[in-house]
Design a protein around this motif. Sequence first.
Motif, PDB file in Angstrom:
ATOM      1  N   UNK A 180      -9.585   3.108   3.113  1.00 21.52           N
ATOM      2  CA  UNK A 180     -10.084   3.090   1.736  1.00 21.52           C
ATOM      3  C   UNK A 180     -11.470   2.456   1.600  1.00 21.52           C
ATOM      4  N   UNK A 181     -11.939   1.804   2.653  1.00 20.50           N
ATOM      5  CA  UNK A 181     -13.214   1.089   2.599  1.00 20.50           C
ATOM      6  C   UNK A 181     -13.226   0.028   1.499  1.00 20.50           C
ATOM      7  N   UNK A 182     -12.112  -0.667   1.346  1.00 19.54           N
ATOM      8  CA  UNK A 182     -12.003  -1.765   0.386  1.00 19.54           C
ATOM      9  C   UNK A 182     -11.671  -3.021   1.181  1.00 19.54           C
ATOM     10  N   UNK A 183     -12.675  -3.827   1.552  1.00 21.59           N
ATOM     11  CA  UNK A 183     -12.448  -4.919   2.502  1.00 21.59           C
ATOM     12  C   UNK A 183     -11.928  -6.207   1.879  1.00 21.59           C
ATOM     13  N   UNK A 184     -11.128  -6.109   0.816  1.00 20.53           N
ATOM     14  CA  UNK A 184     -10.566  -7.322   0.236  1.00 20.53           C
ATOM     15  C   UNK A 184      -9.141  -7.021  -0.197  1.00 20.53           C
ATOM     16  N   UNK A 185      -8.377  -8.075  -0.399  1.00 22.11           N
ATOM     17  CA  UNK A 185      -6.966  -7.905  -0.695  1.00 22.11           C
ATOM     18  C   UNK A 185      -6.700  -7.574  -2.151  1.00 22.11           C
ATOM     19  N   UNK A 186      -5.401  -7.569  -2.499  1.00 17.24           N
ATOM     20  CA  UNK A 186      -5.020  -7.346  -3.879  1.00 17.24           C
ATOM     21  C   UNK A 186      -4.625  -5.927  -4.200  1.00 17.24           C
ATOM     22  N   UNK A 187      -4.657  -5.008  -3.212  1.00 21.36           N
ATOM     23  CA  UNK A 187      -4.336  -3.614  -3.506  1.00 21.36           C
ATOM     24  C   UNK A 187      -3.341  -3.049  -2.503  1.00 21.36           C
ATOM     25  N   UNK A 188      -2.465  -3.905  -1.970  1.00 29.90           N
ATOM     26  CA  UNK A 188      -1.466  -3.437  -1.017  1.00 29.90           C
ATOM     27  C   UNK A 188      -0.598  -2.339  -1.622  1.00 29.90           C
ATOM     28  N   UNK A 189      -0.465  -2.365  -2.953  1.00 28.66           N
ATOM     29  CA  UNK A 189       0.395  -1.408  -3.635  1.00 28.66           C
ATOM     30  C   UNK A 189      -0.004   0.030  -3.324  1.00 28.66           C
ATOM     31  N   UNK A 190      -1.292   0.316  -3.289  1.00 30.92           N
ATOM     32  CA  UNK A 190      -1.707   1.695  -3.040  1.00 30.92           C
ATOM     33  C   UNK A 190      -1.372   2.124  -1.623  1.00 30.92           C
ATOM     34  N   UNK A 191      -1.403   1.210  -0.652  1.00 29.11           N
ATOM     35  CA  UNK A 191      -0.984   1.543   0.719  1.00 29.11           C
ATOM     36  C   UNK A 191       0.502   1.861   0.730  1.00 29.11           C
ATOM     37  N   UNK A 192       1.303   1.046   0.059  1.00 24.64           N
ATOM     38  CA  UNK A 192       2.749   1.271   0.015  1.00 24.64           C
ATOM     39  C   UNK A 192       3.084   2.628  -0.600  1.00 24.64           C
ATOM     40  N   UNK A 193       2.381   2.971  -1.674  1.00 22.62           N
ATOM     41  CA  UNK A 193       2.638   4.244  -2.346  1.00 22.62           C
ATOM     42  C   UNK A 193       2.322   5.413  -1.425  1.00 22.62           C
ATOM     43  N   UNK A 194       1.185   5.356  -0.742  1.00 21.96           N
ATOM     44  CA  UNK A 194       0.807   6.446   0.155  1.00 21.96           C
ATOM     45  C   UNK A 194       1.742   6.543   1.360  1.00 21.96           C
ATOM     46  N   UNK A 195       2.193   5.402   1.870  1.00 18.66           N
ATOM     47  CA  UNK A 195       3.153   5.429   2.973  1.00 18.66           C
ATOM     48  C   UNK A 195       4.471   6.058   2.531  1.00 18.66           C
ATOM     49  N   UNK A 196       4.881   5.761   1.298  1.00 21.08           N
ATOM     50  CA  UNK A 196       6.101   6.360   0.771  1.00 21.08           C
ATOM     51  C   UNK A 196       5.968   7.873   0.679  1.00 21.08           C
ATOM     52  N   UNK A 197       4.801   8.344   0.196  1.00 19.43           N
ATOM     53  CA  UNK A 197       4.567   9.792   0.116  1.00 19.43           C
ATOM     54  C   UNK A 197       4.588  10.419   1.507  1.00 19.43           C
ATOM     55  N   UNK A 198       3.976   9.737   2.484  1.00 19.38           N
ATOM     56  CA  UNK A 198       3.943  10.280   3.843  1.00 19.38           C
ATOM     57  C   UNK A 198       5.349  10.343   4.438  1.00 19.38           C
ATOM     58  N   UNK A 199       6.140   9.312   4.212  1.00 21.16           N
ATOM     59  CA  UNK A 199       7.507   9.337   4.747  1.00 21.16           C
ATOM     60  C   UNK A 199       8.286  10.529   4.211  1.00 21.16           C
ATOM     61  N   UNK A 200       8.105  10.797   2.926  1.00 23.68           N
ATOM     62  CA  UNK A 200       8.813  11.931   2.332  1.00 23.68           C
ATOM     63  C   UNK A 200       8.389  13.239   2.996  1.00 23.68           C
TER      64      UNK A 200
END
Length: 226
Positions: A180-200
């Motif tokens: 994502x080119x976002x070098x700071x924290x606070x947005x783990x939620x978007x990684x979790x959402x995309x991983x969930x979509x990929x698992x499906x």
Amino acid sequence: MPNVLLIEDDAAIRTSLARGLRERGHAVLSAPAALDGLRLAVEERPDLIVLDLGLPDLDGLDLLRMLRAVSRVPVIVATARDGDAEMVRLLDAGADDYVVKPFTATQLDARIRAVLRRSGESRTDGSVTVGGLRMDPRTREATLDGAPLDLSPREFDLLHYLAARPGEVITKRELLTHVWQVPYGGADKTVDVHLSWLRRKLGETSAAPRYLQTVRGVGVRLAAPS
């Protein structure tokens, strides 16, 4: 010399940013409205687009979706809001990065170089095969056991980043930085959402993983099913 398309309705900001980017070695095209920008994007094929969301003729987010329908050109969005929800919305719509107003030409130049560097690395990487998963970044095609996977641009980038490092545990911070080119924290939620979509799409769940394995408290790794 990278060719940058700047879509910004404020004439003073557009002129200032264009001048600053040219001083830093970029060729700059500019457009004051969404439809003008869309036309230039199709006709001129820029290396990167800087897109302001507050445009007079069309919402910038709608334009981003239109651009993604016809091109994979990297897009950096300029927004006045920096909350997690706004960032997730922009990234999910297809943005490669974003900058929060006010920002300088120097800051924008750094973002442009980072996005273009990542884009160039993606184009030169070879295909990756892990188990029955195969990914080719040159054609942006992915297959699982010979069947095509219907992935969004961000899903492809995330899965390819993990597949290129099979068995390696990758932290969410690293994924935010490199995908994502976002070098700071606070947005783990978007990684979790995309991983969930990929698992499906890979036919698995977090409770019954095949390729994507969560390492609690550390990150995630991709490995061939045992």
